[in-house]
Design a protein around this motif. Structure first.
Motif, short mmCIF file in Angstrom:
data_model
loop_
_atom_site.label_atom_id
_atom_site.label_comp_id
_atom_site.label_asym_id
_atom_site.label_seq_id
_atom_site.Cartn_x
_atom_site.Cartn_y
_atom_site.Cartn_z
N ARG A 127 0.77 -1.27 0.00
CA ARG A 127 -0.12 0.00 0.12
C ARG A 127 0.78 1.27 0.01
O ARG A 127 0.35 2.26 -0.54
N CYS A 130 1.57 1.69 -3.38
CA CYS A 130 0.48 2.24 -4.12
C CYS A 130 0.34 3.73 -4.14
O CYS A 130 0.13 4.59 -4.93
N THR A 134 0.16 6.73 -6.52
CA THR A 134 -1.16 7.55 -6.85
C THR A 134 -1.14 9.00 -6.33
O THR A 134 -2.06 9.89 -6.86
#
Length: 252
Positions: A127, A130, A134
């Motif tokens: 995470r 990620c 993003t």
């Protein structure tokens, strides 16, 4: 006494499946017994930790508790009315494979969207990567290879991206714990393993996330961290040895 995560046949000494280890039908008890030339008893890691907590830990005097281990996967040990839950095939309780999202990330067990694919150690580190991809506009001290301890430190330093990672993880933690609460109605939930040791702030985030869930029952079950720290696994194995010794004394 030897403890291991996964679907354990303790009577036969066989690890039927330990998905995160890539094990299937491993006769671990026999292998160790032959190598050590000593009797070997095999037990599920989460169940052993639950026993240890009721004997010497946070669960003393509590007849209904769930000990949740959050490490490379998510497992548990469950005491109901003072009895250890095992299930018909010895696989209980593999709560980490409760599905939160049919279209979620692939899990080592073969399903998608399992609880542990959101909240186990590898999932949290994924995470981080990620969020870095993003949300590149957020200044952060984190990198794709950052550890859980570095994530914890970044949250404490006010790093916004780190707080997003922790908040998202806590949201999934709360959802998984709510399944535990609904299904087993524990009086106490004890958290164990390296994720909660390295990310204690996650527990506070999770408590807040639980309180935001609007459901028809109370979710204010005490949520505590094991006092046994990094030695919880060793203590769990010794708890089994103690229980077996006392059983033999009562028989004799």
């Amino acid at each position: 006494d030897v403890i291991c995560g996964g679907w354990i046949d303790d009577a036969a000494g066989v690890v039927n499946v330990a998905a995160n280890l890539g094990w299937r039908n491993v006769h671990l008890g026999t292998m160790l017994q032959e190598r050590l030339a000593l009797p070997v008893r095999l037990e599920h890691l989460g169940r052993a930790k639950a026993i240890a907590e009721t004997l010497w830990g946070r669960g003393i005097g509590c007849a209904n508790l769930v000990c949740v281990e959050i490490g490379s996967g998510i497992g548990a040990g469950i005491m109901m009315a003072g009895n250890l839950l095992k299930g018909g095939s010895g696989s209980a309780p593999e709560i980490g494979h409760s599905v939160l999202d049919l279209h979620g990330p692939e899990c080592a067990c073969g399903l998608r969207g399992c609880w542990e694919s959101y909240c186990a150690g590898p999932a949290i580190r994924k995470r981080i990567g990620c969020c870095l991809t993003t949300m590149p506009q957020l200044k952060t001290s984190l990198a794709p290879q950052s550890t859980l301890a570095e994530l914890e430190a970044a949250v404490g330093a006010g790093d916004v991206l780190a707080q997003v990672v922790m908040s998202e993880t806590a949201t999934y933690m709360a959802r998984g714990l709510l399944n535990v609460i609904w299904n087993f109605d524990p009086s106490l939930i004890i958290l164990s393993d390296f994720v909660v040791q390295e990310c204690p702030t996650l527990i506070e985030f999770t408590r807040v996330a639980l309180q935001t869930l609007q459901v028809v029952r109370t979710v204010d079950i005490p949520l505590v961290v094991t006092a046994q720290g990094a030695d919880a696994g060793v203590i769990a194995a010794s708890a089994l040895a103690s229980v077996h010794y006392l059983e033999q004394l009562s028989i004799s």
